[in-house]
Design an enzyme around this catalytic site. Structure first.
Site, mmCIF file in Angstrom:
data_model
loop_
_atom_site.group_PDB
_atom_site.id
_atom_site.type_symbol
_atom_site.label_atom_id
_atom_site.label_comp_id
_atom_site.label_asym_id
_atom_site.label_seq_id
_atom_site.Cartn_x
_atom_site.Cartn_y
_atom_site.Cartn_z
ATOM 1 N N HIS A 1 -10.424 -5.746 -2.582
ATOM 2 C CA HIS A 1 -11.507 -5.491 -1.624
ATOM 3 C C HIS A 1 -12.570 -4.688 -2.375
ATOM 4 C CE1 HIS A 1 -9.217 -6.995 1.752
ATOM 5 N NE2 HIS A 1 -8.207 -6.208 1.454
ATOM 6 N N GLU B 1 -6.421 -10.551 -1.483
ATOM 7 C CA GLU B 1 -7.263 -10.304 -0.294
ATOM 8 C C GLU B 1 -8.724 -10.165 -0.691
ATOM 9 O OE1 GLU B 1 -5.713 -7.036 2.067
ATOM 10 O OE2 GLU B 1 -3.645 -7.636 1.709
ATOM 11 N N ASN C 1 2.121 -5.249 -3.107
ATOM 12 C CA ASN C 1 0.699 -5.519 -2.883
ATOM 13 C C ASN C 1 -0.049 -4.214 -2.619
ATOM 14 O OD1 ASN C 1 -1.333 -7.678 -2.298
ATOM 15 N ND2 ASN C 1 -1.332 -6.828 -0.221
ATOM 16 N N ASP D 1 -12.467 -9.856 -1.168
ATOM 17 C CA ASP D 1 -13.801 -9.878 -0.564
ATOM 18 C C ASP D 1 -14.661 -8.914 -1.369
ATOM 19 O OD1 ASP D 1 -12.886 -7.408 0.566
ATOM 20 O OD2 ASP D 1 -12.600 -8.319 2.537
ATOM 21 N N GLU E 1 0.802 -1.239 0.000
ATOM 22 C CA GLU E 1 0.000 0.000 0.000
ATOM 23 C C GLU E 1 0.831 1.284 0.000
ATOM 24 O OE1 GLU E 1 -2.692 -0.411 3.323
ATOM 25 O OE2 GLU E 1 -3.875 -1.929 2.284
HETATM 26 C C1 XIL Z 1 -6.764 -6.010 7.976
HETATM 27 C C2 XIL Z 1 -7.213 -7.156 8.876
HETATM 28 O O1 XIL Z 1 -8.141 -7.933 8.161
HETATM 29 C C3 XIL Z 1 -7.818 -6.619 10.146
HETATM 30 O O2 XIL Z 1 -8.064 -7.683 11.052
HETATM 31 C C4 XIL Z 1 -6.909 -5.596 10.792
HETATM 32 O O3 XIL Z 1 -7.577 -5.002 11.898
HETATM 33 C C5 XIL Z 1 -6.510 -4.515 9.806
HETATM 34 O O4 XIL Z 1 -5.909 -5.118 8.674
HETATM 35 N N1 XIL Z 1 -5.112 -4.430 3.429
HETATM 36 C C6 XIL Z 1 -4.188 -5.322 3.917
HETATM 37 C C7 XIL Z 1 -4.548 -6.187 5.060
HETATM 38 O O5 XIL Z 1 -3.115 -5.463 3.337
HETATM 39 O O6 XIL Z 1 -3.439 -6.456 5.895
HETATM 40 C C8 XIL Z 1 -5.654 -5.598 5.886
HETATM 41 O O7 XIL Z 1 -6.038 -6.542 6.884
HETATM 42 C C9 XIL Z 1 -6.821 -5.206 5.012
HETATM 43 C C10 XIL Z 1 -6.407 -4.174 3.999
#
Ligand code: XIL
Length: 299
Positions: free
Chosen positions: A206, A235, A169, A237, A127
């Site tokens: 996401h 990741e 990432n 969702d 990020e």
């Molecule tokens: C999130 C987790 O799912 C949570 O449990 C935590 O509180 C915050 O981080 N991008 C990422 C992940 O790279 O590490 C994050 O995970 C979600 C967004």
């Protein structure tokens, strides 16, 4: 095939899941996770605050719990994440300049040494780009150490464990038309041209109403792969978990030979960091949602 992991393996890919170590004692959770997935990412346990809570004192208790469960259950492991503006321990938040740069290097070396030869892919940097139309880097304490912090992280990581694929990432980089996507593309192209060691790009994926899935995601994956890096959905969702969108994402990965696999960010909706969006493949009682069937059929 009857599970997501086995179905993905038919094309040489994985279907992975983010695991929260403290949920592994929940038998419904552990049963689904062990059965369905063949790759694991620690949801929080390998982050900087978890692995180096005090400067110079590494603690792999929580990380190893997830790692050992994964290996004992026959899964490969994605490492997440080594250099990030978020979830830094307090001591790191208070550093800047050369001291922070050295702390980043020491952290990468310390964590990667512990897992040397054991991690399929590491998210080396997470990020680093800003949202919106600027195409700029995100402001952070790491960014303020100098624009070269990302390539220093990758060079450090390559030397620490030459066997791991090294990934960049990020999120909001799935839509090819977005400035953040173009900025990340330009960085990866530059790294490849100059020989900065980068092997893969992770697309967090996401998806929600503010950052929806777009069918040009396949173009994005293809364009990055054409630079000579692997790509992965890291990741996933999706707000509301529409079956058709889940199938589209899987088909986008399958359409790109350098797409290594797909990871969903949790098991049941109740395990999600965005549980109110019911974005995952399993209901709270462990039953399969329509999106599960759509994914299995697409694989
Ligand atoms: C999130 C987790 O799912 C949570 O449990 C935590 O509180 C915050 O981080 N991008 C990422 C992940 O790279 O590490 C994050 O995970 C979600 C967004």
């Amino acid at each position: 095939e009857s599970t997501l992991g086995a179905a993905a393996a038919q094309s040489g890919r994985y279907f992975g899941v983010a695991i929260a170590g403290n949920r592994l004692s929940d038998s419904t959770y552990a049963t689904i996770a062990a059965r369905e997935f063949n790759s694991v990412t620690a949801e929080n346990e390998m982050k900087i605050d978890a692995t180096q809570p005090q400067r110079g004192q590494f603690n792999f208790t929580a990380a190893d719990r997830v790692y050992n469960w994964a290996v004992q259950n026959g899964k490969e492991v994605r490492g997440h994440t080594l250099a990030w503006h978020s979830q830094q321990p307090g001591w790191m938040q208070n550093l800047s300049g050369g001291a922070l740069r050295q702390a980043m290097i020491d952290h990468i070396n310390g964590v990667m040494a512990h897992y040397k030869g054991k991690i399929a892919q590491w998210d080396v940097v997470n990020e680093a780009f800003a949202d919106g139309s600027s195409g700029a880097r995100r402001d952070s304490n790491l960014q303020r150490t100098g624009n070269d912090w990302i390539e220093v992280a990758f060079r450090t990581a390559r030397a620490a464990d030459p066997s791991a694929k090294l990934c960049y990432n990020d999120y909001n980089v799935e839509n090819w038309t977005w400035a953040k996507t173009q900025a990340m593309y330009n960085m990866v192209r530059d790294f490849k041209q100059r020989g900065v060691p980068i092997d893969c790009v992770g697309f967090q994926s996401h998806f929600n109403s503010g950052s929806p899935y777009n069918s040009n995601f396949r173009t994005t994956l293809q364009n990055f792969a054409a630079l000579g890096v692997d790509v992965a959905v890291t990741e996933l969702d999706i707000q509301g978990a529409p079956a058709s969108t889940y199938a589209n994402v899987v088909n986008d990965c399958l359409a790109v030979s350098r797409c290594l696999g797909v990871t969903v960010w949790g098991v049941r909706d109740s395990d999600s960091w965005r549980s109110e969006q019911t974005p995952l493949l399993f209901n709270n009682d462990g039953s399969k949602k329509p999106a599960y069937t759509a994914v299995l059929n697409a694989l």
